[in-house]
Design a protein around this motif. Sequence first.
Motif, mmCIF file in Angstrom:
data_model
loop_
_atom_site.group_PDB
_atom_site.id
_atom_site.type_symbol
_atom_site.label_atom_id
_atom_site.label_comp_id
_atom_site.label_asym_id
_atom_site.label_seq_id
_atom_site.Cartn_x
_atom_site.Cartn_y
_atom_site.Cartn_z
ATOM 1 N N GLU A 150 51.976 92.901 65.624
ATOM 2 C CA GLU A 150 51.394 91.712 65.058
ATOM 3 C C GLU A 150 50.780 91.882 63.877
ATOM 4 O O GLU A 150 50.135 92.970 63.533
ATOM 5 C CB GLU A 150 50.521 91.051 65.936
ATOM 6 N N ARG A 151 50.989 91.197 62.674
ATOM 7 C CA ARG A 151 50.527 91.481 61.481
ATOM 8 C C ARG A 151 49.176 90.925 61.380
ATOM 9 O O ARG A 151 48.510 90.118 61.776
ATOM 10 C CB ARG A 151 51.279 90.609 60.217
ATOM 11 N N ILE A 152 48.231 92.103 60.781
ATOM 12 C CA ILE A 152 46.795 91.756 60.720
ATOM 13 C C ILE A 152 46.681 90.914 59.509
ATOM 14 O O ILE A 152 46.917 91.400 58.404
ATOM 15 C CB ILE A 152 46.133 93.252 60.571
ATOM 16 N N PRO A 153 45.990 89.749 59.503
ATOM 17 C CA PRO A 153 45.700 89.172 58.717
ATOM 18 C C PRO A 153 44.671 89.817 57.498
ATOM 19 O O PRO A 153 43.874 90.511 57.960
ATOM 20 C CB PRO A 153 44.928 87.833 58.920
ATOM 21 N N SER A 154 44.770 89.543 56.063
ATOM 22 C CA SER A 154 43.994 89.927 55.342
ATOM 23 C C SER A 154 42.418 89.360 55.230
ATOM 24 O O SER A 154 42.456 88.317 56.086
ATOM 25 C CB SER A 154 44.596 89.751 53.815
ATOM 26 N N ALA A 155 41.619 89.785 54.623
ATOM 27 C CA ALA A 155 40.252 89.310 54.599
ATOM 28 C C ALA A 155 40.355 87.856 53.807
ATOM 29 O O ALA A 155 39.557 87.097 54.177
ATOM 30 C CB ALA A 155 39.304 90.189 53.879
ATOM 31 N N ALA A 156 41.189 87.804 52.705
ATOM 32 C CA ALA A 156 41.183 86.692 52.240
ATOM 33 C C ALA A 156 41.693 85.414 52.915
ATOM 34 O O ALA A 156 40.933 84.221 53.186
ATOM 35 C CB ALA A 156 41.951 86.614 51.143
ATOM 36 N N GLU A 157 42.642 85.953 54.063
ATOM 37 C CA GLU A 157 43.331 84.790 55.025
ATOM 38 C C GLU A 157 42.326 84.435 56.133
ATOM 39 O O GLU A 157 42.032 83.303 56.416
ATOM 40 C CB GLU A 157 44.320 85.557 55.450
ATOM 41 N N GLU A 158 41.672 85.567 56.384
ATOM 42 C CA GLU A 158 40.424 85.091 57.324
ATOM 43 C C GLU A 158 39.402 84.292 56.804
ATOM 44 O O GLU A 158 39.036 83.287 57.510
ATOM 45 C CB GLU A 158 39.731 86.548 58.046
ATOM 46 N N GLU A 159 38.993 84.566 55.825
ATOM 47 C CA GLU A 159 37.686 83.833 55.212
ATOM 48 C C GLU A 159 38.069 82.402 54.586
ATOM 49 O O GLU A 159 37.500 81.446 54.562
ATOM 50 C CB GLU A 159 37.004 84.550 53.951
ATOM 51 N N CYS A 160 39.691 82.298 54.552
ATOM 52 C CA CYS A 160 40.108 81.039 54.126
ATOM 53 C C CYS A 160 39.968 80.056 55.278
ATOM 54 O O CYS A 160 39.874 78.717 55.104
ATOM 55 C CB CYS A 160 41.598 81.248 53.723
ATOM 56 N N GLY A 161 39.864 80.664 56.326
ATOM 57 C CA GLY A 161 39.756 79.629 57.556
ATOM 58 C C GLY A 161 38.301 79.129 57.715
ATOM 59 O O GLY A 161 37.961 78.170 58.796
ATOM 60 N N LEU A 162 37.219 79.883 56.843
ATOM 61 C CA LEU A 162 35.806 79.069 57.017
ATOM 62 C C LEU A 162 35.814 77.848 56.281
ATOM 63 O O LEU A 162 36.675 77.621 55.394
ATOM 64 C CB LEU A 162 34.947 80.321 56.512
ATOM 65 N N GLY A 163 34.568 77.188 56.440
ATOM 66 C CA GLY A 163 34.500 75.982 55.692
ATOM 67 C C GLY A 163 34.011 76.396 54.307
ATOM 68 O O GLY A 163 33.501 77.169 54.045
ATOM 69 N N GLU A 164 34.257 75.117 53.513
ATOM 70 C CA GLU A 164 33.825 75.205 52.336
ATOM 71 C C GLU A 164 32.439 74.564 51.760
ATOM 72 O O GLU A 164 32.093 73.717 52.263
ATOM 73 C CB GLU A 164 34.832 74.491 51.281
ATOM 74 N N TYR A 165 31.453 75.398 50.999
ATOM 75 C CA TYR A 165 30.562 74.919 50.692
ATOM 76 C C TYR A 165 30.308 74.540 49.203
ATOM 77 O O TYR A 165 30.511 75.608 48.377
ATOM 78 C CB TYR A 165 29.277 75.844 50.915
#
Length: 644
Positions: free
Chosen positions: A440-455
Amino acid sequence: PARDGGAGFPLDKLVRRRAAAAAFPLHDEDELKTIEQRWIVMWQRPGKVPAHRICEYFGEKIAFYFLFLAHATSFFAFAGLVGIGVWINTLVSPKAENAVTVPYFCAFMGMWATCFVEDWKRKQSRHAMEWGAVGFEDVEGDRPEFAEDALTLVTNSPVDGMPTTYFPVETARKRRSESAAVIFVAIVAVCIVVYAIFLLNVTLRLPVVAREIDPKTWWKKLPSVDLRPAIIGVISTIQILVLEHLWLLLAERMTDREGHRTDTEYEDALIAKTFVFTFVNAYASFFYTAFFKQLQASVDGAGLGFPANRQRLFACEPDNTGVANCMYDLRVQLSSIFITRVLFTTTMDVIPPYLSWKRERLLARDERARRKSRATGVHEDDEPEDAAVAYARKRQLGNRIFGGLFKRRSSSGPTGAAPEEETKVESSDDSIRGLDEEPERIPSAAEEECGLGEYHVMLGPFRDYAQLIIIYGFGVLFVAAYPLAPLLAAVNSYVQIRVGGWRLSQRRRRTWPAGAEDIGTWEAIVDIMSYLAVIVNGLLLTVTGQFFVNHPWWARAAIFVGFTHGLLLAKFTLALAVPDAPSEVRLQIARQEFVRDKLVARLPDATPTVDLQADTEDEYVDLTILDADEDELYLDVPGYEKFF
């Protein structure tokens, strides 16, 4: 931007045109943890909010919001303590509405509001100087949306002849007139909704309907309780919140069309629309109850089929003595709507982001478990699952979702596993090596934080300010009827410091740093509401309350004029006496302008003289700017100590 040495890559334009999913800076976990240790702390004085670190991490705009929130918490806490004493006095008084401390408390809150504004101006100027934000609006650039508008033209400036952008004045004036018409229609619609809720309250007071909503009618073992005030309070809260949300969406659309050049101009126009509507939407029912409800009870009702009972049905709520009392009615309405609003908004700020994050995290872990079982040849899904087992699994998933509120986001992000879970998965990789399935490919930090909501860097603080200003109005406008309002406002602000910090640092992407030199038009709105509070509370004391019920109307009018004009004069005098910026801040800003003129404008150096005392000789003071300051205090030159 390319002019600042960058690549000139239009990230904002790509995101707006959906050519890119998102563009945002990544969180720095080490720095964020340092900020959270002083920010998301349950028991801590509001003055301990790390505004400087928030400014360095999120930018001045967000830092000013939390600094203002901490300032409001401190001031409301002090007023809340005084309000508790006044509330106790109303409880022990023979007639609560005639408690002797209430008029003095209204005068105290009038002066408190002026101290609140003046102290904030001084604090704001100091932090703007320390953060290097003085004069930010003077050099603010055009909004990207303004430059991309089809009606925006590029022409030569009539001032210096240089190329500049231009939006047709007639088009802007026409669109702003249309916005004003929409605001008027929306305010009329709010008044109609408020009156409809009032008619619903009248209907629920009918004996036939009152019996139907009595819990004892449903089940004889239940006590007989009048649920009507609670029902009306919940409906009024829903009306306020729903219309407020819809209006924010509409106001943003209208402001987008008006062709505002800078973010400051755009935000000021949006604030003006929002304040006018939300003021009517949030407080219309209170003004109606306080000043018009009892008056209407004596003239209305006959045309609605209640000629015999119109006075009882349309009048204000009766107090403990059974007499219709609009102050008592207003107090019940304020407490129910205020508390319901605070609980609802706080819950909506915490629960949905947490549940979404928890659900994604658990589903990701279950997906990894299924992949592992398929890789090892164990297929649990091939056999039908017993209903009891399925129910137990769903219940276990629910317990896992609702557990652990306010825990830190794991280093793997919102969709990753906890560190200990990742260790277990990684340790099991050795048992499945050699299989054909790819790891399984480990997602990058950018991909993980992209799932967070936008302020949103502008609309996010704008919505937070709008909520805070409404709470401020609750805390100062009707203290004559509800002395505990400042205390509730302090509790709400205290909680919002923690909830807002947790939401920004753990449940939202990191925002682009945005500059600001003050809180903008919100400061003027707070000042206006502080003066309006004097008039409203003066009317509550002389017209709605029972303090001067035995006085003729002209005596009440004279008392109102004397109370309000005396208090307004005192507020105005205090505002003039207190400078908006401390003397040392003004001197430091002047020094910064001097340095800017020397280093940027390249003005020639000079050696000014300083007039010292008569018994000393004149000295020449060298103010030449060196490459590096040798002393932390570079203003300690002879003679300048007299300025402090």
